[in-house]
Write a protein that holds these residues in place. Structure first.
Motif, PDB file in Angstrom:
ATOM      1  N   PRO A   1       0.819  -1.203   0.000  1.00 44.34           N
ATOM      2  CA  PRO A   1       0.000   0.000   0.000  1.00 44.34           C
ATOM      3  C   PRO A   1       0.860   1.263   0.000  1.00 44.34           C
ATOM      4  O   PRO A   1       2.030   1.232   0.386  1.00 44.34           O
ATOM      5  CB  PRO A   1      -0.798  -0.120   1.292  1.00 44.34           C
ATOM      6  CG  PRO A   1       0.065  -0.942   2.179  1.00 44.34           C
ATOM      7  CD  PRO A   1       0.785  -1.913   1.285  1.00 44.34           C
TER       8      PRO A   1
ATOM      9  N   LEU B   1      -4.780  11.807  -0.735  1.00 42.10           N
ATOM     10  CA  LEU B   1      -5.974  11.050  -1.100  1.00 42.10           C
ATOM     11  C   LEU B   1      -5.997  10.761  -2.599  1.00 42.10           C
ATOM     12  O   LEU B   1      -6.332   9.646  -3.033  1.00 42.10           O
ATOM     13  CB  LEU B   1      -7.238  11.820  -0.714  1.00 42.10           C
ATOM     14  CG  LEU B   1      -7.455  12.040   0.791  1.00 42.10           C
ATOM     15  CD1 LEU B   1      -8.778  12.752   1.039  1.00 42.10           C
ATOM     16  CD2 LEU B   1      -7.417  10.713   1.537  1.00 42.10           C
TER      17      LEU B   1
ATOM     18  N   ASN C   1      -4.199   7.859  -3.751  1.00 34.73           N
ATOM     19  CA  ASN C   1      -4.692   6.615  -3.170  1.00 34.73           C
ATOM     20  C   ASN C   1      -3.842   6.109  -2.025  1.00 34.73           C
ATOM     21  O   ASN C   1      -3.570   4.906  -1.916  1.00 34.73           O
ATOM     22  CB  ASN C   1      -4.802   5.524  -4.236  1.00 34.73           C
ATOM     23  CG  ASN C   1      -5.738   5.939  -5.344  1.00 34.73           C
ATOM     24  OD1 ASN C   1      -6.794   6.527  -5.084  1.00 34.73           O
ATOM     25  ND2 ASN C   1      -5.341   5.680  -6.575  1.00 34.73           N
TER      26      ASN C   1
ATOM     27  N   ALA D   1      -3.007   4.692   1.393  1.00 29.11           N
ATOM     28  CA  ALA D   1      -3.795   3.919   2.348  1.00 29.11           C
ATOM     29  C   ALA D   1      -3.663   4.510   3.742  1.00 29.11           C
ATOM     30  O   ALA D   1      -4.558   4.389   4.575  1.00 29.11           O
ATOM     31  CB  ALA D   1      -3.328   2.470   2.337  1.00 29.11           C
TER      32      ALA D   1
ATOM     33  N   HIS E   1     -12.376  10.664   4.397  1.00 28.44           N
ATOM     34  CA  HIS E   1     -11.295   9.766   3.967  1.00 28.44           C
ATOM     35  C   HIS E   1     -11.704   8.310   4.188  1.00 28.44           C
ATOM     36  O   HIS E   1     -11.136   7.590   5.012  1.00 28.44           O
ATOM     37  CB  HIS E   1      -9.994  10.087   4.717  1.00 28.44           C
ATOM     38  CG  HIS E   1     -10.151  10.104   6.213  1.00 28.44           C
ATOM     39  ND1 HIS E   1      -9.635   9.134   7.017  1.00 28.44           N
ATOM     40  CD2 HIS E   1     -10.759  10.989   7.040  1.00 28.44           C
ATOM     41  CE1 HIS E   1      -9.911   9.409   8.269  1.00 28.44           C
ATOM     42  NE2 HIS E   1     -10.597  10.533   8.314  1.00 28.44           N
ATOM     43  N   PRO E   2     -12.690   7.878   3.452  1.00 26.25           N
ATOM     44  CA  PRO E   2     -13.204   6.530   3.676  1.00 26.25           C
ATOM     45  C   PRO E   2     -12.149   5.440   3.435  1.00 26.25           C
ATOM     46  O   PRO E   2     -12.158   4.425   4.124  1.00 26.25           O
ATOM     47  CB  PRO E   2     -14.345   6.424   2.659  1.00 26.25           C
ATOM     48  CG  PRO E   2     -14.078   7.485   1.648  1.00 26.25           C
ATOM     49  CD  PRO E   2     -13.405   8.585   2.378  1.00 26.25           C
ATOM     50  N   ASP E   3     -11.230   5.664   2.488  1.00 23.68           N
ATOM     51  CA  ASP E   3     -10.294   4.590   2.138  1.00 23.68           C
ATOM     52  C   ASP E   3      -8.890   4.839   2.659  1.00 23.68           C
ATOM     53  O   ASP E   3      -7.954   4.165   2.263  1.00 23.68           O
ATOM     54  CB  ASP E   3     -10.237   4.454   0.606  1.00 23.68           C
ATOM     55  CG  ASP E   3     -11.616   4.214   0.035  1.00 23.68           C
ATOM     56  OD1 ASP E   3     -12.386   3.486   0.682  1.00 23.68           O
ATOM     57  OD2 ASP E   3     -11.932   4.796  -1.030  1.00 23.68           O
ATOM     58  N   THR E   4      -8.741   5.870   3.474  1.00 22.91           N
ATOM     59  CA  THR E   4      -7.406   6.222   3.933  1.00 22.91           C
ATOM     60  C   THR E   4      -7.416   6.362   5.446  1.00 22.91           C
ATOM     61  O   THR E   4      -8.330   6.966   6.003  1.00 22.91           O
ATOM     62  CB  THR E   4      -6.952   7.550   3.302  1.00 22.91           C
ATOM     63  OG1 THR E   4      -7.120   7.463   1.891  1.00 22.91           O
ATOM     64  CG2 THR E   4      -5.500   7.838   3.618  1.00 22.91           C
ATOM     65  N   ALA E   5      -6.403   5.808   6.054  1.00 23.32           N
ATOM     66  CA  ALA E   5      -6.266   5.997   7.497  1.00 23.32           C
ATOM     67  C   ALA E   5      -5.419   7.234   7.742  1.00 23.32           C
ATOM     68  O   ALA E   5      -4.460   7.492   7.017  1.00 23.32           O
ATOM     69  CB  ALA E   5      -5.609   4.777   8.112  1.00 23.32           C
TER      70      ALA E   5
ATOM     71  N   ASP F   1     -12.136   8.865  13.481  1.00 24.96           N
ATOM     72  CA  ASP F   1     -11.414   8.126  12.445  1.00 24.96           C
ATOM     73  C   ASP F   1      -9.985   8.594  12.219  1.00 24.96           C
ATOM     74  O   ASP F   1      -9.425   8.389  11.152  1.00 24.96           O
ATOM     75  CB  ASP F   1     -12.167   8.201  11.110  1.00 24.96           C
ATOM     76  CG  ASP F   1     -13.424   7.365  11.164  1.00 24.96           C
ATOM     77  OD1 ASP F   1     -13.404   6.345  11.882  1.00 24.96           O
ATOM     78  OD2 ASP F   1     -14.417   7.755  10.513  1.00 24.96           O
TER      79      ASP F   1
END
Ligand SMILES: Nc1ncnc2c1ncn2[C@@H]1O[C@H](COP(=O)(O)OP(=O)(O)OP(=O)(O)O)[C@@H](O)[C@H]1O
Ligand SMILES: Nc1ncnc2c1ncn2[C@@H]1O[C@H](COP(=O)(O)OP(=O)(O)OP(=O)(O)O)[C@@H](O)[C@H]1O
Ligand SMILES: [Mg+2]
Ligand SMILES: [Mg+2]
Lengths: 510, 322, 362, 424
Positions: free
Chosen positions: B17, B69, B72, B74, B92-96, B110
């Motif tokens: 990632p 973001l 992409n 992660a 940021h649904p797909d990123t921590a 989050d």
């Protein structure tokens, strides 16, 4: 012309172009040793340019220079100096914050390599000044000096370098007669020692009495040569500009009784205890020209500054009977004061601006150029066009930058600007300084016709002839005081000169 | 900072990632460098595609978050408290998100926030300073007069006074709030320290980034046979980075393990154990501490260990400026 | 007309080409791939988000540039924009956060307060210049440093709100924040300051080119002596020009304070003065030129953010900026010199032809 | 105005010199007296401690050097806003050279680093006639960017180096002290002992003299020596005269066969070399290049140059004022109060003198008011500690408000002078 005496300088076929403009067009000039050679011509004829070429400051596009019969090429002023050529520029080239001796020895300093032997330099300059009769305050900063003294410093720069060929570009434009006389006398000493003097002037009587040979230039070309003995001023003038000598049309109407300007106790304090202008009181009537004579630095500048509202003055100034002592410059101008400044490049005109913008300088707060907060460019352009047409200003239109006009045309433009508004009172300082005969004639006739229309004029000039020719009355200023008030018709230059130098007058007039 | 000669290709170098480090610029001799060190070390130990988004500008935090973001990432790790706003406002649904060096008690949905108890390590070096000082006079040189630096002082002063309540603690900040030249002006650091040493202090704690170099130099330069002067470093173990001639004058350093925080976050993320919420790095989990390089603290080792234990156990509460 | 457009465009174009070449040279010499750098910068810089952000970031630069230009027109170098905008940003942040009025009242008041604060900060150099003869450059440099301290003290001791590491002033609510002018969703928003910037540019142009005041400033700058003789007070022009410059400078920090951060805190950019000055110099103090300059510089700054993706150091962006600045000056030089040379060649040809004709007719 | 005044001027010189010497002496005595009073009133021993004065000396040097370097360029007619960049170049060059050559080579490297940007400025301003402000600003931006960019390439890989730091420079240039007074060359150090005794008047004097003469780095001595050297160059050498001429009226110089371009080039280069030297001096203090360590000193140098009215003596006074207040600001708070007290007292005295000499309210009132404000601030008001970091700026501004005289910049400053015969 080259009768027996050896030829010191020979210029042949000199061409110099500035961009698209040809300032010198195949000029030939021959200067004999031991002679004074005058170069005359209208403003912008190319005289200064030719001299810059001879002194190594400009390089010619074509043509040759011969000194002592040998062809030379000057890559820099240094080369020309090595060949014995020195030039006194029309506009002084002095570093203002440097001392007099520093300006003189610059780039040719005495002493060991790298260092300057200041004591020796000061001594040498002092001695040179003494010997040649050009006294200067050796340690003074140049910016504190008056024009006459600056002129002497410029000449000392030339003499310090042992020049055999001395170029004087309009040296007398800023000198009063006595100073000019001294200059001529000194120059005679040099020529009798075998040196040559090349000399440019717009004062033709001066040229006729002082020069041995005369070359006339027009539009970059030599249009004739003459010797003083065989020519007259008006012949020369015709050759130069195809115009007659300036003459003053005699006044048709008598001076009116109406007092336009009156001052009482006008005083400008100086830095020391001595005031620059002291308790000056006089009147100027409508339709009258009052000349102010005086050696430069005796209060003329302060008088004008006080009248136009630029100096911290005490005393009363009445304009048409109204007290304007507290009025600002703008208010005074609005009430009908016109002002031709002493030094056009300093405060008469803004060189980088167009004629359009210059045409309303000083009148920017008044209609028609001011419309509410807006600056009416159309009105300004119209004013410029009017001035250009009415006063025969040559060299461009309203969009032309003032800097590209020749000095004479700049001067005509300024005179035109001030007269265009039909002022009640004109403060005119040196209105024809440095302009050619043609322009001088034009300016004089404008001043006299304005006078005939009823304008009151206060005329300050270093040129006594001009004052005598134009004035109805003459005030003489000496050390900030009026020492004499003379009727211009019954007086000669000698008498005025005596008052100016303080030889006459003094207590009884004060 | 690292010169990375392999250019031209975007971050497709390694598989795994993408993990982005959002930071200012390296070279602050402080937590940016430390964070960057953690990030590079993690690259050697773990398998991920690194993405370095650095900027000297203070007004483009949001842009860098967006950039992460858009690439992409992660995981995006922001170094500094200023990331709080963009990280809390960006979906940021797909990123921590990890925010390093947050204020204690910062909770963002989050987002993993990491805070450091810098006052605890400063307290301990304050104790060490007071123990080592023979003149009972110590000093503190802060780079910029801002809360994070004031926090060092608060801990330091409390530690020193806990040993000797009458001890004198000098304090100078090299620049006011907002003027970051204070972190890079060793000349001023040196003169500030010189004034303290000449005034009688013999231990000076430098929390001044690059300006600290001047303090360390001055400790060595001003020491005489009659009076030995000490300097205390900050953030990393300064003893390791200064030259040999200065090492003998570095008493200890207050350490803030930003590199560990970065490294740990990455490791936890990769093995799936990274949780949103607040993580506090303090003495109890070795998130902060002090160095013993050079062995100058050996004589006080027991005392220091006891105090450390008291802090961990909560018997001593260290004041904080934050 | 076409020639004029070409002539105007040639300078900046040459500048940017030169800057690209020089930067590429640096990159290549030091072992980086210039092509990839420019490519990613261009790709990222031309996304809708980036273009919007470029416009928004250009606005404060434009304010700073116009502020600089305002003083340059009077022959003054206001190097104090820096301090002026920081003090003004604090004032603006406090006013916007504390006024209880609706947006349409608060916003103008905030703008006025900030402008006043900027002008007040410029008052010191102006008065010292006029009454004590002290060069404005030195006073401005000092006032910049003092501004830092004053803002620091006020922020730390008076206006600080919130704790922890945050040293910001109180947050500004909806009624004090500048709304977006255009919102196309996502981050594609154009700041509400844009109309203000446009108005400012038009106002600057009209004031300097079309009013009597502008005329008097031109004269006072070019020839103080002529100005005095014409009844124009040079001192007053100096004071008003510096104050106006300061007032405009006061707006520089507001897009950030009212639009981005919604408070004054450590994120206020610190380098706006020099970048803005660069924009003004790029645009030769002309409002349109300055706007273009600001856009170019903002574009470079924005697109340089992406360099990390190709593992290039961010300094490349700054380097590029510096080179753009230098080469812009060079670009103008090339154009002007080229023109002069062309004119000269034409003239020589013409005189040769004239001479030949003269010879043949003789 | 017309008579030659060679002789009287020559004889007047010594007496005016004596008068000047006497007035300098009396103001030094007055200052020292006020210092003692302030020390007592504000309980601020730091005001006369050797550490404060030593710090002041060290902080003065880089500003004095960069300002005096700018003096060359501006005296020759070239505005130098690029000083900061030249200094940055100097720090980087010093870092690079010092890394392999030690401290002396570092100083040379500093000069070289400054010269690089000086050459750039000279070519762009003198050959192409680009706007000198633009070039200066661009050089500042460029130098900062280049320094970081090159550090990344050169220093990052080295032991102890990073993108923001060069490897450490080992060793330092020697430091000297006065023998038999401040312990130079292994002799005893009576001043230090005297300072420690606390005898009134004598002990503070020993502190000041000791601080100024003890452990002074040779680099600082070289730097300070540049000021009298510059004065000498300016007033006693051909180059100096031509430099002044080309800054006042280049056409006059050229008309006399001087070389304006050669002179301006030399001046800009000498100046940039000095700016670089100042950067090198900073690097010697930190024993290595540290990014951003110039920290605005280039701009301060520019301000100091103007403060000093483009005169070497004025530049020294300005930088000393700045360095001293900087040192005080970095010291203890009561020392800062003491300095404010001294300053306030000086202003009040000055205002009183002006009132008595009837120089007008405009001259006297600002100093009286400002003096009173400073006295009140020193004695009563609580001062935020951040104020101390602004000390040098506030002090300089206050002095300008009170002293401000007509500045006299070189007349041709910023004016492009095209090469001769460029029309060909
Ligand atoms: N540097 C220059 N660049 C362009 N044109 C110039 C330059 N110097 C002079 N000229 C032009 O050359 C012409 C001749 O100038 P010059 O100075 O030789 O005149 P002049 O005869 O001395 O006039 P005046 O009597 O007014 O002194 C001027 O009309 C001017 O347009
Ligand atoms: N760079 C230039 N471009 C265009 N014209 C110039 C330039 N330099 C000088 N001139 C013009 O050359 C002419 C002659 O210049 P000069 O220096 O002899 O002044 P002048 O006009 O003769 O002034 P004066 O009134 O003192 O006689 C003037 O018309 C001047 O405006
Ligand atoms: Mg002429
Ligand atoms: Mg003429």
């Amino acid at each position: 012309m080259t009768d027996g005496q050896e030829v010191l300088v020979r210029l042949s076929g000199i061409v110099k172009r500035f961009g698209t403009f040809t300032a010198n067009d195949r000029i030939d000039l021959t200067v004999r040793a031991g002679s004074v050679h005058a170069v005359v011509g209208e403003n912008g004829a190319g005289k200064s340019t030719l001299m810059k070429i001879l002194s190594g400051e400009e390089s010619p596009d074509e043509g040759t220079i011969e000194i002592d019969g040998a062809a030379v090429t000057f890559r820099s002023p240094r080369d020309a100096q090595a060949a014995g050529i020195g030039i006194v520029h029309q506009h002084f080239l002095l570093a203002p914050a440097l001392r007099v001796w520093e300006n003189v020895v610059l780039a040719d300093e005495p002493g060991p390599p790298v260092l300057i032997d200041a004591a020796r330099a000061r001594r040498e300059v002092g001695e040179l000044a003494e010997r040649t009769g050009f006294p200067v305050p050796v340690d003074a900063e140049t910016e504190d000096l008056g024009v006459g003294t600056r002129q002497r410093v410029e000449i000392l720069k030339v003499l310090y370098r042992d020049a055999r060929i001395i170029i004087l570009d309009e040296p007398t434009a800023v000198l009063v007669p006595a100073e000019a006389e001294a200059l001529f006398a000194a120059m005679r000493d040099f020529t009798s020692a075998g040196a040559a003097v090349i000399f440019i002037s717009h004062k033709l009587d001066e040229v006729l009495s002082f020069a041995d040979d005369i070359t006339v230039i027009r539009a970059g070309r030599v249009v004739g040569t003459a010797v003083p003995a065989e020519t007259t001023a008006s012949q020369l003038a015709r050759l130069m500009v195809a115009s007659e000598m300036p003459v003053v049309t005699p006044r048709e109407s008598p001076v009116s009784e109406r007092v336009v300007l009156e001052t009482r106790g006008l005083t400008v304090a100086g830095t020391e205890a001595v005031p620059l202008l002291s308790d000056v009181a006089f009147r100027v009537h409508a339709g009258e020209i009052v000349g102010v004579a005086g050696v430069e630095g005796n209060g003329q500048s302060e008088l004008l500054a006080a009248l136009i509202g630029r100096a911290d003055a005490t005393g009363t100034v009445l304009l048409d009977g109204d007290d304007v002592s507290a009025a600002t410059t703008v208010q005074r101008r609005a009430r009908g004061m016109g002002y031709i400044s002493e030094d056009r490049h300093r405060d008469g005109i803004v060189l980088p601006l167009s004629l359009r913008d210059n045409a309303v300088l000083g009148y920017q707060q008044l209609a028609p150029v001011r419309r509410g907060p807006w600056f009416s460019r159309a009105a300004a352009a119209k004013a410029a066009a009017e001035i250009i047409a009415a006063f025969d200003v040559r060299g461009g239109g309203p969009a032309t930058r003032a800097a590209t006009l020749s000095g004479g045309n700049q001067q005509k433009f300024i005179v035109g600007r001030e007269l265009l508004r039909s002022p009640r009172l004109l403060l005119a300082a040196h209105p024809t300084r440095g302009v050619d005969i043609g322009a001088q004639a034009a300016i004089w006739s404008e001043l006299t016709s304005a006078r005939d229309r009823g304008l009151a004029t206060l005329l300050v000039s270093a040129d006594l002839d001009e004052i005598l020719a134009l004035s109805d009355r003459i005030l003489v200023l000496h050390r900030g005081r009026i020492v004499a008030e003379l009727d211009a018709r019954g007086v000669d230059a000698g008498t005025v000169g005596e008052y100016m130098t303080g030889a006459r007058g003094g207590e009884e007039a004060a | 900072g690292g010169k990375t000669a392999d250019t031209g290709s975007a971050s497709a170098a390694s598989d795994g990632p993408t993990i982005a480090l959002l930071y200012g610029t390296t070279g602050d001799f402080s937590f940016m460098d430390s964070a960057y060190k953690g990030f590079t070390e993690a690259q050697q130990e773990e398998s991920f595609a690194p993405l370095e988004l650095s900027s000297p500008n203070t007004d483009d935090y949001q842009d860098r978050v967006d950039l992460a973001l858009s690439q992409n990432a992660a995981l995006a790790i922001g170094i500094g408290f200023q990331w709080q706003q963009p990280m809390s406002e960006t979906a940021h649904p797909d990123t921590a998100f990890v925010q390093v060096d947050a204020d204690t008690g910062t909770v963002i949905d989050d987002v993993t926030t990491i805070s450091f108890a810098a006052e605890q390590s400063s307290y301990l070096v304050g104790v060490a300073a007071a123990l080592a000082s023979t003149s009972q006079h110590v000093g503190f040189v802060g780079g910029v007069d801002q809360p994070s630096i004031q926090n060092f002082y608060t801990g330091f002063e409390a530690g020193a006074k806990s040993v000797d309540p009458s001890i004198v603690v000098d304090k100078t900040y090299l620049a006011p709030l907002g003027d970051f030249t204070g972190f890079s002006d060793p000349t001023k650091g040196k003169e500030a320290a010189a004034s303290m040493y000449a005034g009688g202090a013999d231990v000076v704690y430098a929390a001044a980034g690059g300006s600290g170099q001047g303090v360390y130099e001055e400790a060595a330069a001003s020491s005489t046979d009659a009076k030995k002067n000490w300097a205390i470093g900050v953030d990393a173990d300064v003893y390791q980075t200064v030259s040999d001639t200065i090492k003998p004058f570095i008493l200890t350093s207050a350490i803030k393990n930003v590199d560990v925080a970065v490294k740990t976050s990455i490791a936890e993320f990769l093995d799936g154990s990274l949780e949103p919420g607040e993580v506090r790095y303090d003495l109890s989990n070795d998130g902060v501490g002090y160095s013993t390089s050079g062995g100058f603290l050996d004589a006080y080792a027991d005392q220091l260990a006891a105090i450390e234990k008291d802090i961990v156990d909560g018997k001593i509460t260290v004041p904080t400026a934050l | 007309m076409i020639a004029r457009i070409l002539r105007t465009a040639a300078g900046p174009v040459i500048a940017i080409v030169l800057a690209l070449v020089v930067t590429a040279l640096f990159l290549t010499v030091s072992g980086y791939s210039a092509a990839s750098a420019f490519e990613v910068m261009w790709t990222y810089g031309t996304t809708p988000e980036s273009l919007a952000s470029t416009v928004n970031n250009a606005i404060p630069l434009y304010f700073a540039g116009i502020a600089a230009a305002f003083s340059l027109r009077m022959g003054l170098f206001n190097i104090g924009v820096d301090g002026q905008y920081r003090v003004a940003a604090l004032v603006g942040a406090v006013v916007a956060a504390s006024l209880p009025f609706p947006l349409w009242v608060t916003l103008p008041l905030t703008l006025l307060a900030s402008a006043a604060a900027g002008a007040a900060w410029a008052l010191v150099p102006a008065l010292l210049k006029v009454y004590r003869g002290v060069n404005e450059v030195i006073t401005s440099i000092l006032m910049n440093a003092i501004a830092t301290t004053v803002v620091a003290v006020l922020l730390a001791d008076v206006f600080r709100s919130g704790g922890g590491q945050n040293t910001g002033s109180a947050p500004i609510g909806e009624n004090g924040s500048m709304p977006a002018l255009i919102d196309l969703g996502g981050r594609v928003q154009i700041s509400g300051f844009l109309p203000l910037a446009v108005l400012l540019g038009i106002g600057f142009f009209l004031l300097h080119e079309r009013t009597v005041w502008g005329y008097t400033v031109t004269v006072a700058n070019l020839s103080p002596d002529a100005a005095e003789s014409a009844g124009i007070s040079v001192r007053r022009r100096i004071v008003t020009s510096l104050l106006a410059s300061g007032a405009i400078a006061g707006l520089v920090g507001l897009p950030h304070v009212l639009g981005t951060a919604h408070r004054l805190d450590g994120t206020l950019p610190t380098d706006l003065m020099f970048t803005g000055l660069a924009a003004a110099l790029l645009g030769r103090s002309h409002p349109i030129g300055t706007a273009l300059g600001a856009l170019v510089l903002a574009f470079v700054e924005r697109s340089a953010q992406v360099l990390g993706i190709v593992k290039l150091p961010t300094e490349v962006g700054t380097l590029f900026l510096a080179v753009v600045l230098l080469s812009s000056a060079l670009g103008y030089w090339v154009v002007e010199n080229g023109e002069r040379r062309l004119a000269l060649m034409a003239a020589i040809r013409r005189t040769r032809a004239g001479r030949a004709k003269e010879a043949s007719t003789r | 105005m017309t008579a030659a005044t060679t002789a009287p001027a020559a004889s007047a010189a010594p007496s005016s010199e004596r008068r000047r010497a006497r007035s300098i002496l009396s103001s030094v005595l007055l200052g020292f007296g006020l210092l003692l009073i302030a020390q007592w009133v504000c309980d601020a021993p730091g005001l006369s401690s050797s550490s404060t004065w030593g710090s002041a000396l060290r902080l003065t040097v880089p500003i004095a050097v960069v300002a005096v370097g700018a003096l060359y360029s501006e005296r020759a007619g070239v505005i130098n806003v690029g000083l900061e960049g030249m200094m940055i170049g100097g720090t980087w060059g010093a870092g690079l050279f010092g890394w392999f050559g030690g401290p002396w080579v570092a100083l040379i490297g500093g000069v070289v680093g400054g010269l690089v940007f000086g050459l750039l400025m000279a070519v762009l301003c003198l050959e192409l006639g680009l706007n000198q402000l633009v070039v200066g600003v661009a050089i500042n931006v460029l130098a900062a960017a280049l320094a970081r960019f090159l550090s990344d390439i050169v220093f990052s890989g080295l032991d102890g180096g990073s993108v923001a730091r060069s490897p450490r420079i080992e060793g330092n240039v020697p430091r000297v002290s006065l023998p038999f007074l401040s312990g130079g060359f292994g002799t005893p150090d009576p001043l230090r002992d005297l300072e420690a005794t606390g005898i009134p008047v004598l002990s503070p004097l020993a502190g000041i003299v000791g601080g100024l003469t003890r452990d002074v780095s040779l680099a600082a001595i070289i730097g300070l020596a540049l000021i009298p050297l510059t004065a000498f160059v300016l007033w006693r050498t051909r180059f100096g005269l031509r430099m002044r001429a080309s800054g006042e009226e280049p056409a006059a110089l050229q008309a006399l066969g001087g070389h304006v371009h050669r002179t301006r080039y030399s001046a800009v280069l000498v100046g940039s070399g000095m700016a670089g030297f100042a950067g090198g001096y900073l690097v010697l203090i930190s024993q290595g290049y540290v990014e951003n360590q110039v920290a605005g000193r280039g701009f301060i140098g520019l301000a100091t140059l103007i403060f000093g009215n483009w005169m070497p003596g004025g530049v020294f006074a300005g930088s000393a004022l700045f360095g001293f207040s900087d040192a005080v600001g970095l010291g203890r708070p009561e020392t800062f109060r003491g300095m404010l007290f001294v300053l306030g007292a000086v202003f009040v005295v000055l205002g009183g003198v002006r009132l008595r000499r009837r120089l007008g309210a405009r001259a006297a009132v600002p100093s009286l008011i400002l003096g009173a404000v400073l006295l009140v601030a020193a004695l009563v008001l609580p001062l935020p500690s951040a104020l101390a970091t602004a000390a040098p700026y506030l002090v300089t501004l206050a002095v300008l408000v009170v002293a401000g005289t007509r500045m006299r910049p070189p007349r041709a400053l910023g004016r492009f002078f095209p090469r001769q015969n460029s029309s060909r």
